[in-house]
Design a protein around this motif. Structure first.
Motif, mmCIF file in Angstrom:
data_model
loop_
_atom_site.group_PDB
_atom_site.id
_atom_site.type_symbol
_atom_site.label_atom_id
_atom_site.label_comp_id
_atom_site.label_asym_id
_atom_site.label_seq_id
_atom_site.Cartn_x
_atom_site.Cartn_y
_atom_site.Cartn_z
ATOM 1 N N ASN A 67 6.696 -1.641 -0.733
ATOM 2 C CA ASN A 67 7.452 -2.356 -1.758
ATOM 3 C C ASN A 67 6.531 -2.619 -2.947
ATOM 4 N N PRO A 68 7.011 -3.261 -4.019
ATOM 5 C CA PRO A 68 6.160 -3.471 -5.193
ATOM 6 C C PRO A 68 4.885 -4.278 -4.932
ATOM 7 N N ALA A 69 4.877 -5.103 -3.897
ATOM 8 C CA ALA A 69 3.691 -5.909 -3.595
ATOM 9 C C ALA A 69 2.585 -5.107 -2.920
ATOM 10 N N CYS A 70 2.905 -3.947 -2.398
ATOM 11 C CA CYS A 70 1.945 -3.118 -1.663
ATOM 12 C C CYS A 70 1.079 -2.323 -2.654
ATOM 13 N N PRO A 71 -0.247 -2.431 -2.563
ATOM 14 C CA PRO A 71 -1.126 -1.731 -3.495
ATOM 15 C C PRO A 71 -1.442 -0.278 -3.109
ATOM 16 N N ASN A 72 -1.088 0.139 -1.906
ATOM 17 C CA ASN A 72 -1.529 1.438 -1.390
ATOM 18 C C ASN A 72 -1.126 2.615 -2.270
ATOM 19 N N SER A 73 0.128 2.653 -2.720
ATOM 20 C CA SER A 73 0.589 3.807 -3.489
ATOM 21 C C SER A 73 -0.172 3.932 -4.798
ATOM 22 N N GLY A 74 -0.470 2.825 -5.434
ATOM 23 C CA GLY A 74 -1.243 2.864 -6.675
ATOM 24 C C GLY A 74 -2.667 3.320 -6.439
ATOM 25 N N GLN A 75 -3.261 2.882 -5.334
ATOM 26 C CA GLN A 75 -4.628 3.283 -5.010
ATOM 27 C C GLN A 75 -4.717 4.778 -4.736
ATOM 28 N N VAL A 76 -3.754 5.305 -3.980
ATOM 29 C CA VAL A 76 -3.740 6.747 -3.696
ATOM 30 C C VAL A 76 -3.490 7.525 -4.985
ATOM 31 N N ALA A 77 -2.539 7.075 -5.795
ATOM 32 C CA ALA A 77 -2.237 7.758 -7.056
ATOM 33 C C ALA A 77 -3.448 7.767 -7.982
ATOM 34 N N ASP A 78 -4.131 6.641 -8.088
ATOM 35 C CA ASP A 78 -5.315 6.560 -8.950
ATOM 36 C C ASP A 78 -6.408 7.502 -8.468
ATOM 37 N N GLY A 84 -8.418 14.941 -10.385
ATOM 38 C CA GLY A 84 -7.960 16.008 -11.269
ATOM 39 C C GLY A 84 -6.499 16.372 -11.158
ATOM 40 N N TYR A 85 -5.735 15.665 -10.347
ATOM 41 C CA TYR A 85 -4.298 15.939 -10.259
ATOM 42 C C TYR A 85 -3.640 15.431 -11.541
ATOM 43 N N THR A 86 -2.795 16.259 -12.123
ATOM 44 C CA THR A 86 -2.302 15.995 -13.475
ATOM 45 C C THR A 86 -0.877 15.459 -13.552
ATOM 46 N N ASN A 87 -0.125 15.490 -12.433
ATOM 47 C CA ASN A 87 1.288 15.120 -12.483
ATOM 48 C C ASN A 87 1.626 14.172 -11.336
ATOM 49 N N VAL A 88 0.940 13.022 -11.324
ATOM 50 C CA VAL A 88 1.107 12.039 -10.254
ATOM 51 C C VAL A 88 1.910 10.857 -10.780
ATOM 52 N N ARG A 89 2.952 10.504 -10.051
ATOM 53 C CA ARG A 89 3.731 9.314 -10.384
ATOM 54 C C ARG A 89 3.858 8.447 -9.138
ATOM 55 N N LYS A 90 4.262 7.194 -9.360
ATOM 56 C CA LYS A 90 4.372 6.238 -8.273
ATOM 57 C C LYS A 90 5.797 5.706 -8.204
ATOM 58 N N TYR A 91 6.329 5.666 -6.979
ATOM 59 C CA TYR A 91 7.625 5.033 -6.719
ATOM 60 C C TYR A 91 7.297 3.602 -6.308
ATOM 61 N N ARG A 92 7.210 2.733 -7.301
ATOM 62 C CA ARG A 92 6.747 1.364 -7.112
ATOM 63 C C ARG A 92 7.583 0.582 -6.111
ATOM 64 N N GLU A 93 8.893 0.780 -6.128
ATOM 65 C CA GLU A 93 9.781 -0.014 -5.266
ATOM 66 C C GLU A 93 9.622 0.306 -3.786
ATOM 67 N N GLY A 94 9.159 1.490 -3.468
ATOM 68 C CA GLY A 94 8.797 1.853 -2.111
ATOM 69 C C GLY A 94 9.954 2.071 -1.142
ATOM 70 N N ILE A 95 9.569 2.274 0.108
ATOM 71 C CA ILE A 95 10.546 2.632 1.131
ATOM 72 C C ILE A 95 11.554 1.510 1.377
ATOM 73 N N ASP A 97 13.074 -0.300 -0.872
ATOM 74 C CA ASP A 97 14.146 -0.061 -1.839
ATOM 75 C C ASP A 97 14.991 1.145 -1.433
ATOM 76 N N TRP A 98 14.328 2.192 -0.970
ATOM 77 C CA TRP A 98 14.991 3.428 -0.556
ATOM 78 C C TRP A 98 15.987 3.137 0.573
ATOM 79 N N ILE A 99 15.535 2.395 1.586
ATOM 80 C CA ILE A 99 16.384 2.064 2.732
ATOM 81 C C ILE A 99 17.523 1.143 2.315
ATOM 82 N N GLU A 100 17.213 0.147 1.492
ATOM 83 C CA GLU A 100 18.244 -0.786 1.036
ATOM 84 C C GLU A 100 19.341 -0.067 0.238
ATOM 85 N N ALA A 101 19.000 1.063 -0.384
ATOM 86 C CA ALA A 101 19.969 1.846 -1.131
ATOM 87 C C ALA A 101 20.786 2.757 -0.206
#
Length: 108
Positions: A67-78, A84-95, A97-101
């Motif tokens: 979820n947005p409070a979890c820092p892991n996705s940002g750390q991996v993306a950074d 050198g990866y050039t096209n990295v984005r983050k799904y901030r809302e996380g799993i 949000d995905w499940i709730e949808a």
């Protein structure tokens, strides 16, 4: 700062097979549930595993965690961007949000 992706954009990209999705939680969290087609990759393993798992530095990659409070996705993306990866984005809302949808998940 990693660019963000919305749930709808991510779902469209997954459905089209146009993105590599990275689950930054890993371990038993990944085994229990993850986004369709996601690959587990935690921050501590990025340097050693990314070259084999993600050979194309220009491929579309999206990281997520719980979820947005979890820092892991940002750390991996950074770290991917630093490697050198050039096209990295983050799904901030996380799993959460995905499940709730009501969108589908997979388990190992």
């Amino acid at each position: 700062m990693t660019a963000l992706i919305t749930r709808d954009e991510l779902k469209t990209a997954i459905d089209a097979g146009a993105v590599t999705v990275i689950d930054a939680l890993g371990g038993e969290y990944y085994a229990k549930q993850h986004l369709p087609g996601a690959i587990a990759l935690i921050r501590d393993d990025v340097d050693t595993q990314a070259p084999a798992l993600l050979p194309d530095l220009n491929a579309a990659i999206v990281t997520y965690c719980s979820n947005p409070a979890c820092p892991n996705s940002g750390q991996v993306a950074d770290r991917l961007t630093a490697l050198g990866y050039t096209n990295v984005r983050k799904y901030r809302e996380g799993i959460q949000d995905w499940i709730e949808a009501g969108l589908p998940i997979e388990s190992a």
